[in-house]
Enzyme design. Structure first.
Site, PDB file in Angstrom:
ATOM      1  N   HIS A   1       0.800  -1.228   0.000  1.00 40.46           N
ATOM      2  CA  HIS A   1       0.000   0.000   0.000  1.00 40.46           C
ATOM      3  C   HIS A   1       0.832   1.277   0.000  1.00 40.46           C
ATOM      4  CE1 HIS A   1       0.979   0.036   4.268  1.00 40.46           C
ATOM      5  NE2 HIS A   1       0.558   1.266   4.315  1.00 40.46           N
TER       6      HIS A   1
HETATM    7  C1  UD1 Z   1      -2.260   5.369   5.890  1.00 38.72           C
HETATM    8  C2  UD1 Z   1      -1.030   5.860   6.628  1.00 38.72           C
HETATM    9  C3  UD1 Z   1       0.035   4.768   6.643  1.00 38.72           C
HETATM   10  C4  UD1 Z   1      -0.534   3.472   7.175  1.00 38.72           C
HETATM   11  C5  UD1 Z   1      -1.765   3.116   6.377  1.00 38.72           C
HETATM   12  C6  UD1 Z   1      -2.412   1.844   6.876  1.00 38.72           C
HETATM   13  C7  UD1 Z   1      -0.499   8.268   6.434  1.00 38.72           C
HETATM   14  C8  UD1 Z   1       0.396   9.248   5.806  1.00 38.72           C
HETATM   15  N1  UD1 Z   1      -0.425   7.020   5.956  1.00 38.72           N
HETATM   16  O1  UD1 Z   1      -1.868   5.133   4.543  1.00 38.72           O
HETATM   17  O2  UD1 Z   1       1.089   5.181   7.488  1.00 38.72           O
HETATM   18  O3  UD1 Z   1       0.445   2.473   7.033  1.00 38.72           O
HETATM   19  O4  UD1 Z   1      -2.717   4.186   6.494  1.00 38.72           O
HETATM   20  O5  UD1 Z   1      -3.454   1.439   6.040  1.00 38.72           O
HETATM   21  O6  UD1 Z   1      -1.214   8.614   7.349  1.00 38.72           O
HETATM   22  N2  UD1 Z   1      -9.064   4.683   1.035  1.00 38.72           N
HETATM   23  C9  UD1 Z   1     -10.303   4.111   0.842  1.00 38.72           C
HETATM   24  N3  UD1 Z   1     -11.006   3.755   1.964  1.00 38.72           N
HETATM   25  C10 UD1 Z   1     -10.549   3.966   3.224  1.00 38.72           C
HETATM   26  C11 UD1 Z   1      -9.294   4.559   3.396  1.00 38.72           C
HETATM   27  C12 UD1 Z   1      -8.552   4.912   2.303  1.00 38.72           C
HETATM   28  O7  UD1 Z   1     -10.751   3.909  -0.273  1.00 38.72           O
HETATM   29  O8  UD1 Z   1     -11.247   3.601   4.176  1.00 38.72           O
HETATM   30  C13 UD1 Z   1      -8.258   5.032  -0.164  1.00 38.72           C
HETATM   31  C14 UD1 Z   1      -8.458   6.439  -0.658  1.00 38.72           C
HETATM   32  O9  UD1 Z   1      -8.320   6.427  -2.046  1.00 38.72           O
HETATM   33  C15 UD1 Z   1      -7.267   7.162  -0.052  1.00 38.72           C
HETATM   34  C16 UD1 Z   1      -6.204   6.102  -0.099  1.00 38.72           C
HETATM   35  O10 UD1 Z   1      -6.888   4.878   0.175  1.00 38.72           O
HETATM   36  O11 UD1 Z   1      -6.917   8.307  -0.759  1.00 38.72           O
HETATM   37  C17 UD1 Z   1      -5.098   6.296   0.884  1.00 38.72           C
HETATM   38  O12 UD1 Z   1      -5.600   6.448   2.210  1.00 38.72           O
HETATM   39  P1  UD1 Z   1      -4.732   7.305   3.297  1.00 38.72           P
HETATM   40  O13 UD1 Z   1      -5.363   7.188   4.622  1.00 38.72           O
HETATM   41  O14 UD1 Z   1      -4.493   8.674   2.773  1.00 38.72           O
HETATM   42  O15 UD1 Z   1      -3.332   6.594   3.276  1.00 38.72           O
HETATM   43  P2  UD1 Z   1      -2.955   5.045   3.402  1.00 38.72           P
HETATM   44  O16 UD1 Z   1      -2.253   4.658   2.165  1.00 38.72           O
HETATM   45  O17 UD1 Z   1      -4.112   4.225   3.860  1.00 38.72           O
END
Ligand code: UD1
Length: 361
Positions: free
Chosen positions: A206
């Site tokens: 991820h």
């Molecule tokens: C975040 C954390 C990372 C952690 C990870 C665990 C930061 C900078 N990163 O990364 O340290 O290892 O969580 O999972 O805080 N999305 C969905 N549904 C959700 C959540 C996210 O579709 O419930 C998608 C969205 O497109 C979003 C993308 O995932 O833009 C990334 O989510 P985000 O929380 O920004 O970062 P992670 O990659 O999950």
């Protein structure tokens, strides 16, 4: 609303796992504990399922901030947390790990002079290109009490002049992982039907550096296809979204890759107990593999959990150059000790918060 003695601020999947032992230990200690969920993760399988499966009370407040660029997301959380903290005035704020939620809560609380305790303090990958590294460093320097999981984390804090605020408490992920492992062993935890009984590699990806670039993602998938057994990818929404956007197919349907939804925490532990090996770029999964004695190959060039590298339980292979034979290497057989503690970190963290005066005696 009565003032909480401690308000935990969480928002992303790994934080819910760490929250579980902390909230149970606070209940056991009779501490009034509130939970604020920033809404960084919001899909049921990324959020609510963890509260259900790990027996955590529903958050007192959900800020519903959702996804966004780092600055927008962190800023939106800070604004919403500022309002909540001004209204409810917790005695202390507890932040977890290294996500944007962690940093936002630290900044919002310290600007209101509310003491902050950072659980999982002192970890460093020394890779400033990782958003988490920025979050860790800034959170440690802003917090009042640094709850460190390992000796190495304590040394990192000492080097940055932070030893006076640090306490070694062990790793709450051990508490959570062993609790789930014991439940799996006792029976009653299923896994998705796509997960084989044995002889497979479990994979998660991820990190933006691995999934957001089509050439890099294709390189990793190519290497996964060279592993001579089934590979089960539990796909984080970020991976699915990136693959869709970039036009990269995670599985051709005729190859060795099976794609499943993100697993619940007990399902993930049950899957690790069955898997022959792990391939991941997750910090948490590297450690869970180590704790459950499953050899891990990490698709990164650094790790903030170098203790997992003992005896080759975990290896770093950013170039994916050893996948064909290295992922399924023989299990190491030496004793590795307990570099992350023995599963009582939550209680120790609460004791450290009392000693530091963050919780009344
Ligand atoms: C975040 C954390 C990372 C952690 C990870 C665990 C930061 C900078 N990163 O990364 O340290 O290892 O969580 O999972 O805080 N999305 C969905 N549904 C959700 C959540 C996210 O579709 O419930 C998608 C969205 O497109 C979003 C993308 O995932 O833009 C990334 O989510 P985000 O929380 O920004 O970062 P992670 O990659 O999950």
């Amino acid at each position: 609303m009565a003032t909480a003695q401690v308000t935990s601020v969480v928002g992303a999947r790994p934080q819910f796992v760490k929250l579980a032992p902390m909230s149970h230990a606070m209940a056991d200690a009779g501490i009034r504990h509130d939970i604020i969920h920033t809404g960084q993760h919001y899909d049921d399988r990324m959020s609510a399922s963890f509260f259900r499966d790990l027996g955590i009370a529903a958050p007192n407040i959900n800020l519903d901030v959702g996804s966004g660029s780092h600055g927008m997301q962190t800023g939106a959380m800070m604004g919403a947390l500022d309002e909540a903290f001004v209204r409810d005035r917790p005695t202390a704020v507890l932040v977890y790990g290294d996500t944007n939620t962690t940093l936002a809560a630290t900044l919002a609380a310290t600007k209101l002079h509310i003491p902050v305790a950072h659980l999982e303090a002192g970890l460093r990958s020394f890779d400033r290109a990782m958003p988490e590294e920025i979050n860790r460093v800034l959170t440690d320097h802003g917090s009042d009490l640094l709850l460190a999981p390992t000796d190495l984390a304590m040394r990192n804090l000492d080097r940055e002049g932070l030893a006076g605020r640090a306490a070694l408490v062990g790793d709450v992920m051990v508490d959570a992982c062993f609790y789930a492992r014991d439940k799996v062993i006792a029976g009653g935890v299923g896994v998705p039907e796509e997960v084989p009984e044995s002889d497979f590699v479990f994979c998660t990806l991820h990190r933006p550096s691995n999934v957001d670039d089509p050439d890099r993602l294709t390189q990793i998938l190519h290497a996964l296809r060279s592993i001579p057994t089934t590979v089960v990818i539990a796909a984080h929404p970020r991976l699915l979204n990136a693959a869709g956007r970039l036009g990269v197919r995670l599985s051709t349907g005729a190859d060795n890759i099976r794609v499943v939804q993100p697993l619940s925490y007990p399902e993930m532990v049950a899957t690790l107990l069955r898997a022959a090996a792990v391939v991941t770029d997750s910090g948490g999964l590297q450690k869970e593999a180590f704790l459950l004695r499953c050899p891990c190959t990490t698709v990164r060039d650094t790790t903030e959990w170098p203790e997992t590298l003992i005896d080759g339980w975990n290896i770093l292979d950013p170039a994916c150059s050893s996948f064909t034979s290295g992922v399924l290497r023989p299990r190491p057989n030496g004793a590795v000790g307990h570099p992350y503690g023995e599963g009582n970190a939550a209680k120790t963290a609460i004791a450290a918060m009392r000693t530091a005066g963050l919780i009344g005696v």
